[in-house]
Scaffold this motif. Structure first.
Motif, PDB file in Angstrom:
ATOM      1  N   THR A  52       0.847  -1.184   0.000  1.00  0.00           N
ATOM      2  CA  THR A  52       0.000   0.000   0.000  1.00  0.00           C
ATOM      3  C   THR A  52       0.883   1.235   0.000  1.00  0.00           C
ATOM      4  N   ILE A  53       0.674   2.086  -1.023  1.00  0.00           N
ATOM      5  CA  ILE A  53       1.479   3.291  -1.193  1.00  0.00           C
ATOM      6  C   ILE A  53       0.539   4.475  -1.386  1.00  0.00           C
ATOM      7  N   ASP A  54       0.932   5.620  -0.857  1.00  0.00           N
ATOM      8  CA  ASP A  54       0.184   6.850  -1.070  1.00  0.00           C
ATOM      9  C   ASP A  54       0.163   7.167  -2.567  1.00  0.00           C
ATOM     10  N   LEU A  55      -0.942   7.705  -3.066  1.00  0.00           N
ATOM     11  CA  LEU A  55      -1.102   7.957  -4.496  1.00  0.00           C
ATOM     12  C   LEU A  55      -0.041   8.912  -5.042  1.00  0.00           C
ATOM     13  N   ASP A  56       0.223  10.004  -4.336  1.00  0.00           N
ATOM     14  CA  ASP A  56       1.235  10.956  -4.813  1.00  0.00           C
ATOM     15  C   ASP A  56       2.612  10.319  -4.853  1.00  0.00           C
ATOM     16  N   LEU A  57       2.943   9.566  -3.817  1.00  0.00           N
ATOM     17  CA  LEU A  57       4.233   8.888  -3.769  1.00  0.00           C
ATOM     18  C   LEU A  57       4.330   7.854  -4.887  1.00  0.00           C
ATOM     19  N   ALA A  58       3.251   7.127  -5.134  1.00  0.00           N
ATOM     20  CA  ALA A  58       3.244   6.111  -6.194  1.00  0.00           C
ATOM     21  C   ALA A  58       3.449   6.752  -7.564  1.00  0.00           C
ATOM     22  N   GLN A  59       2.851   7.906  -7.804  1.00  0.00           N
ATOM     23  CA  GLN A  59       3.040   8.599  -9.082  1.00  0.00           C
ATOM     24  C   GLN A  59       4.488   9.043  -9.253  1.00  0.00           C
ATOM     25  N   ARG A  60       5.071   9.603  -8.195  1.00  0.00           N
ATOM     26  CA  ARG A  60       6.473  10.030  -8.283  1.00  0.00           C
ATOM     27  C   ARG A  60       7.395   8.840  -8.455  1.00  0.00           C
ATOM     28  N   LEU A  61       7.143   7.769  -7.715  1.00  0.00           N
ATOM     29  CA  LEU A  61       7.979   6.575  -7.800  1.00  0.00           C
ATOM     30  C   LEU A  61       7.888   5.943  -9.186  1.00  0.00           C
ATOM     31  N   GLY A  62       6.690   5.874  -9.739  1.00  0.00           N
ATOM     32  CA  GLY A  62       6.514   5.288 -11.066  1.00  0.00           C
ATOM     33  C   GLY A  62       7.228   6.068 -12.152  1.00  0.00           C
ATOM     34  N   SER A  63       7.318   7.373 -11.993  1.00  0.00           N
ATOM     35  CA  SER A  63       8.009   8.169 -13.005  1.00  0.00           C
ATOM     36  C   SER A  63       9.516   8.172 -12.808  1.00  0.00           C
ATOM     37  N   ARG A  64       9.990   7.783 -11.613  1.00  0.00           N
ATOM     38  CA  ARG A  64      11.430   7.813 -11.335  1.00  0.00           C
ATOM     39  C   ARG A  64      12.130   6.476 -11.516  1.00  0.00           C
ATOM     40  N   ILE A  65      11.415   5.382 -11.418  1.00  0.00           N
ATOM     41  CA  ILE A  65      12.064   4.068 -11.548  1.00  0.00           C
ATOM     42  C   ILE A  65      12.486   3.858 -12.995  1.00  0.00           C
ATOM     43  N   VAL A  66      13.745   3.493 -13.171  1.00  0.00           N
ATOM     44  CA  VAL A  66      14.268   3.201 -14.505  1.00  0.00           C
ATOM     45  C   VAL A  66      14.286   1.682 -14.663  1.00  0.00           C
ATOM     46  N   PRO A  67      13.581   1.146 -15.669  1.00  0.00           N
ATOM     47  CA  PRO A  67      13.553  -0.321 -15.836  1.00  0.00           C
ATOM     48  C   PRO A  67      14.869  -0.825 -16.423  1.00  0.00           C
ATOM     49  N   ILE A  68      15.750  -1.334 -15.562  1.00  0.00           N
ATOM     50  CA  ILE A  68      17.051  -1.812 -16.012  1.00  0.00           C
ATOM     51  C   ILE A  68      17.064  -3.315 -16.282  1.00  0.00           C
ATOM     52  N   ASP A  69      16.070  -4.028 -15.760  1.00  0.00           N
ATOM     53  CA  ASP A  69      15.969  -5.467 -16.025  1.00  0.00           C
ATOM     54  C   ASP A  69      14.492  -5.849 -16.008  1.00  0.00           C
ATOM     55  N   ALA A  70      14.217  -7.118 -16.241  1.00  0.00           N
ATOM     56  CA  ALA A  70      12.823  -7.569 -16.364  1.00  0.00           C
ATOM     57  C   ALA A  70      12.008  -7.398 -15.080  1.00  0.00           C
ATOM     58  N   PRO A  71      12.528  -7.780 -13.897  1.00  0.00           N
ATOM     59  CA  PRO A  71      11.716  -7.591 -12.686  1.00  0.00           C
ATOM     60  C   PRO A  71      11.425  -6.118 -12.389  1.00  0.00           C
TER      61      PRO A  71
END
Length: 124
Positions: A52-71
């Protein structure tokens, strides 16, 4: 799932580890420490439940994570899906099935007649 400013994501343990590693190499952003804490608590739980993540935090996290591998890519995709909701794929209201043109439409006019052959003109 979304509930009043909260996002729930069903990550596997491998995806949680990938998110933890991605957070370690991600530059500072607002809420990074809170996101690290959420992932750390989720990894410590003996049974996997939805994170469970706060919506604002989830939006920021989703835009900051760089997909470097499959997982990491799968974890980011699940997070973005939870934040944005399912993609709507369907027929637009203006182009409903009843108003679509047929796949094959017969020609509007008859095909042109072939030119008379030389043998037919010699016989005459």
């Amino acid at each position: 799932m979304r509930h009043e400013g909260v996002v729930r994501v069903k990550w596997t343990r491998e995806e949680l580890k990938a998110v933890r590693e991605a957070l370690e190499i991600t530059p500072n952003f607002e809420g990074r420490l809170e996101a690290r804490e959420v992932v750390k608590v989720a990894l410590r739980t003996p049974r996997m439940r939805d994170v469970t993540i706060d919506l604002d935090l989830a939006q920021r996290l989703g835009s900051r994570i760089v997909p470097i591998d499959a997982p990491t890519a799968m974890a980011r995709a699940k997070l973005l899906l939870a934040v944005r909701g399912p993609r709507k794929r369907g027929i637009a209201e203006t182009m409903q099935a009843a108003h679509r043109p047929p796949a094959y439409a017969p020609p509007l006019s008859a095909p042109p007649m072939p030119a008379p052959s030389i043998a037919a003109s010699a016989a005459a």
